[in-house]
Design an enzyme around this catalytic site. Structure first.
Site, PDB file in Angstrom:
ATOM      1  CB  CYS A   5      -0.883   0.029   1.227  1.00 52.23           C
ATOM      2  SG  CYS A   5      -1.863  -1.437   1.456  1.00 52.23           S
ATOM      3  CE  LYS A  48      14.916 -10.584  -9.488  1.00 50.99           C
ATOM      4  NZ  LYS A  48      15.267 -10.464  -8.172  1.00 50.99           N
ATOM      5  CD  GLU A  70      18.184 -12.353  -6.852  1.00 54.66           C
ATOM      6  OE1 GLU A  70      17.544 -12.911  -5.945  1.00 54.66           O
ATOM      7  OE2 GLU A  70      17.826 -11.280  -7.379  1.00 54.66           O
ATOM      8  CE  LYS A  89      11.898  -2.392  -5.207  1.00 54.87           C
ATOM      9  NZ  LYS A  89      12.753  -3.381  -5.897  1.00 54.87           N
ATOM     10  CD1 TRP A 148      -0.166  -5.759  -3.354  1.00 55.25           C
ATOM     11  CD2 TRP A 148      -0.288  -6.736  -1.341  1.00 55.25           C
ATOM     12  NE1 TRP A 148       0.365  -7.016  -3.460  1.00 55.25           N
ATOM     13  CE2 TRP A 148       0.308  -7.641  -2.246  1.00 55.25           C
ATOM     14  CE3 TRP A 148      -0.455  -7.137  -0.027  1.00 55.25           C
ATOM     15  CZ2 TRP A 148       0.726  -8.910  -1.875  1.00 55.25           C
ATOM     16  CZ3 TRP A 148      -0.042  -8.412   0.358  1.00 55.25           C
ATOM     17  CH2 TRP A 148       0.538  -9.273  -0.567  1.00 55.25           C
ATOM     18  NE  ARG A 187       4.609   1.397  -1.293  1.00 49.46           N
ATOM     19  CZ  ARG A 187       5.345   1.533  -0.204  1.00 49.46           C
ATOM     20  NH1 ARG A 187       6.448   2.241  -0.248  1.00 49.46           N
ATOM     21  NH2 ARG A 187       4.997   0.976   0.927  1.00 49.46           N
ATOM     22  CG  HIS A 194      21.565 -37.012  -2.983  1.00 49.33           C
ATOM     23  ND1 HIS A 194      21.950 -38.273  -2.642  1.00 49.33           N
ATOM     24  CD2 HIS A 194      22.707 -36.297  -3.112  1.00 49.33           C
ATOM     25  CE1 HIS A 194      23.277 -38.327  -2.548  1.00 49.33           C
ATOM     26  NE2 HIS A 194      23.750 -37.130  -2.843  1.00 49.33           N
ATOM     27  CG  ASN A 250       0.225   2.205   3.730  1.00 43.86           C
ATOM     28  OD1 ASN A 250      -0.846   2.202   3.134  1.00 43.86           O
ATOM     29  ND2 ASN A 250       1.353   2.666   3.210  1.00 43.86           N
ATOM     30  N   GLY A 251      -0.651  -0.964   6.767  1.00 40.43           N
ATOM     31  CA  GLY A 251      -0.356  -1.801   7.937  1.00 40.43           C
ATOM     32  C   GLY A 251      -1.537  -2.705   8.243  1.00 40.43           C
ATOM     33  CD  GLU A 256      11.191 -11.741  -7.616  1.00 39.87           C
ATOM     34  OE1 GLU A 256      10.905 -11.164  -6.568  1.00 39.87           O
ATOM     35  OE2 GLU A 256      12.222 -11.455  -8.277  1.00 39.87           O
TER      36      GLU A 256
HETATM   37  C1  G6P Z   1       9.871  -8.343  -1.809  1.00 38.22           C
HETATM   38  C2  G6P Z   1      10.495  -7.894  -3.115  1.00 38.22           C
HETATM   39  C3  G6P Z   1      11.836  -8.584  -3.329  1.00 38.22           C
HETATM   40  C4  G6P Z   1      12.748  -8.323  -2.133  1.00 38.22           C
HETATM   41  C5  G6P Z   1      12.080  -8.738  -0.821  1.00 38.22           C
HETATM   42  C6  G6P Z   1      12.865  -8.230   0.368  1.00 38.22           C
HETATM   43  O1  G6P Z   1       9.503  -9.684  -1.892  1.00 38.22           O
HETATM   44  O2  G6P Z   1       9.631  -8.187  -4.193  1.00 38.22           O
HETATM   45  O3  G6P Z   1      12.455  -8.080  -4.507  1.00 38.22           O
HETATM   46  O4  G6P Z   1      13.936  -9.027  -2.300  1.00 38.22           O
HETATM   47  O5  G6P Z   1      10.774  -8.163  -0.719  1.00 38.22           O
HETATM   48  O6  G6P Z   1      12.823  -6.833   0.339  1.00 38.22           O
HETATM   49  P1  G6P Z   1      13.853  -5.883   1.065  1.00 38.22           P
HETATM   50  O7  G6P Z   1      13.350  -4.501   0.778  1.00 38.22           O
HETATM   51  O8  G6P Z   1      13.770  -6.240   2.523  1.00 38.22           O
HETATM   52  O9  G6P Z   1      15.217  -6.142   0.487  1.00 38.22           O
END
Ligand code: G6P
Length: 612
Positions: free
Chosen positions: A2, A488, A484, A607, A76, A27, A507, A102-103, A491
């Protein structure tokens, strides 16, 4: 997740609110709304499910709501499905109070029940509406909005950033914060609230990062901050030196693509200011050699890509420091009774500095007496402010939901701290220290070198984009990097993908390899290249198609077995993932592009994840 924006000034608020919300689109959200208070029409609220464009169309680009004061929100969904009714702002029953939140309000059901017993009718399924109705209840009781806010905050439990306007207060916005970010922005004859600094960057760089428990009252000419007892506070201002253009796409098709290309410059900004006279100098952190010697255990706590940055750095730090490093998911750390004492060094890694689980894990580490360091990108973020020390990555604003420069600058920042501690502890030979530091400084140029001919990655993406399941395999640092790379891909392209330590294949996972399965084999870690090759042969023997990533000098050997090879320049073996990740990011990007995905705003993702 949010986003909140609020404006009070002398111009029409609605277009400014819509623009602020647009700056926070990245976001992740599913509905949006604005409330404006004006002299002619009083309090006006419009909201809409879906993209901001829908709200913009509905309000005729804001022209339908008139007045110089207002609040806006992108939601959100957590409590209640994404629809027009559940979207914010929420308005109290008598139509006087509008609020964005927010929250999560944890005790909302209990309060809701109580208010319903007093005859209050609720229209939405959200926890946020409860705050609006509770405010009205207290306002009716005491007749003062600030006092009503104070009473309301004492009653609600959970996390909140709140922006509130009231029909009876034509000139003021009230803001409050606990465990969710909120920024006060000072303009000329106008003032702002925002959950995210990018929302107000066009208007001001003079800000106050609100602290937990604070309440602020904004008019066009003043911002007054109070503690939770409504005692006035004198808060220090901060200056935001982010470039407003850095948060714009600037002709690139996607923020993610722009941010991938920005990585050399971002790493330069992380590293250069912290190297002086051939040594890492961390003025930002107050860690002494004495403390360094007492460290018996190191934890890295994080979520998502930041966690995978920790996985890479575990290998790097254990090599440099000869101390055990445990990388723990923040969401697990908080509930696993971690073994933390005063000799435990805990590093919280977070691009946004607002991830709730990382924040909670950091607090747990502090409660247990550990010494904490935050590695964050967003200056003034909650995690940065709560940790004992903070090392900023200085990557500039990262807008795409899937991180790229955020991750690679986390690696660079942690490489710096690792070297710094190794220097204090004398655990690394001088020649080795010099070699790593020289290569760390050379990373931006080497990355640029690869970025000059990344077309082969684009080509392979167009060749392999229609696979439904992809495996990443690698050993040691290549395994950590593969985690990672695989994240990517899943995602942003929605392809099922998993990363495995190559040695583990036999295994279990190898049973999933069948003719045509795409395996991305990572072979950039020179000491284990031969072993990586054996694993390539193993999967090839089961019919897999292998796309390999290796270094320029190992390319020829790899070409003998793999179906396709991407190569990157050589650097010190501990830093190789910083280069190897770039083709994996671009591969994910181009695969997602071929599949027509919403690259900057992948479905269901946000985000910064500010809920547990
Ligand atoms: C979300 C984002 C990721 C990020 C993760 C941790 O899932 O989509 O890209 O790695 O949060 O976020 P931070 O801001 O704590 O690195």
């Amino acid at each position: 997740m949010c986003g909140i924006i609020g404006f009070v000034g002398r111009q029409e608020a609605a277009p400014i609110l819509l623009d602020g919300l647009a700056q926070m689109e990245y976001r992740g959200y599913d509905s949006a709304g604005i409330a404006v208070r004006g002299p002619e029409k009083g309090l006006q609220v419009m909201k809409s499910k879906g993209r901001l464009q829908a709200l913009s169309d509905l309000t005729h680009q804001g022209a339908d709501l008139t007045g110089p004061l207002g609040i806006g929100h992108t939601r959100w969904a957590t409590h209640g499905e994404p629809n027009d009714v559940n979207a914010h702002p929420h308005v109290s029953e008598n139509g006087k109070i509008a609020l964005v939140h927010n929250g999560i309000i944890e005790n909302y059901l209990e309060i809701k029940e109580q208010l319903m017993n007093h005859g209050v009718t609720f229209t939405s399924d959200t926890d946020s509406e409860v705050v609006a109705q509770l405010l009205e209840y207290h306002y009716n009781e005491c007749g003062s909005m600030t006092e009503a806010v104070g009473r309301c905050l004492r009653r609600i439990e959970g996390a909140y950033a709140l922006g509130i306007i009231c029909a009876d207060y034509p000139n003021a916005i009230i803001a409050a914060r606990k465990d969710a970010p909120l920024i006060l922005g000072f303009g000329e004859n106008e003032n702002f609230i925002a959950s995210d600094v990018t929302a107000i960057l066009k208007h001001t760089r003079d800000v106050i990062y609100m602290n937990d428990g604070e309440i602020a009252v904004l008019t066009a000419d003043s911002i007054d901050v109070f503690d939770d007892e409504l005692t006035p506070l004198n808060r220090e201002h901060s200056y935001v030196d982010w470039d407003a253009e850095a948060a714009e796409k600037g002709g690139y098709p996607h923020f993610m693509f722009k941010e991938i290309l920005e990585q050399p410059e971002a790493i330069r900004k992380t590293v250069s200011p912290r190297v002086r006279g051939g040594r890492v100098v961390l003025d930002d952190i107050a860690l002494t050699a004495d403390y360094a010697r007492r460290i018996s255990r190191i934890y890295m706590i994080a979520c998502g890509s930041a966690y995978y940055a920790g996985m890479v750095e575990k290998y790097v730090w254990e090599t440099l420091l000869r101390r055990p490093v445990e990388v723990v998911l923040a969401s697990e750390f908080r509930y696993c009774q971690p073994l933390v004492d005063e000799n435990t060094f805990v590093i919280a890694i977070s691009q946004s500095g607002e991830t709730l689980d990382t924040m909670a894990a950091l607090r747990e580490a502090k409660r247990l007496g550990g010494r904490t360091l935050a590695v964050c990108n967003v200056v003034g973020s909650s995690i940065a402010r709560e940790a004992d020390d903070v090392l900023y990555t200085w990557a500039g604003p990262e807008i795409a939901v899937a991180t790229s420069k955020g991750y690679s600058t986390q690696l660079a920042a942690l490489d710096l701290v690792g070297l710094y501690l190794a220097d204090l502890l004398g655990t690394v030979e001088k020649a080795e220290y010099d070699a790593i530091l020289t290569e760390l400084q050379a990373l931006p140029d080497k990355m640029q070198q690869y970025l000059e001919h990344y077309e082969e990655t684009q080509y392979y993406a167009s060749r392999y984009f229609n696979h439904n399941s992809i495996f990443f395999i690698g050993r040691n640092l290549d395994f950590a990097m593969g985690l990672e790379g695989s994240l990517k891909l899943k995602e942003i392209s929605y392809i099922h993908s998993e990363a495995y330590a190559s040695g583990e294949l036999k295994h279990g996972t190898i049973s999933l390899i069948e003719p045509g399965t795409l395996v991305v084999a990572l072979g950039t870690h020179a000491p284990l290249f031969d072993k990586a090759m054996s694993n390539v042969v193993e999967v090839k023997a089961r019919g897999a198609t292998v796309l390999a990533v290796t270094t320029d000098s190992l390319r020829e050997s790899m070409e003998k077995t793999a179906d396709a090879v991407i190569s990157i320049p050589e650097t010190h073996q501990l830093l190789q993932p910083s280069l190897g990740i770039v083709p994996l990011q671009l591969f994910a990007y181009y695969v997602a592009l071929q599949r027509g995905c919403d690259i900057d705003k992948p479905r269901n993702l946000a985000k910064s994840v500010t809920v547990e």
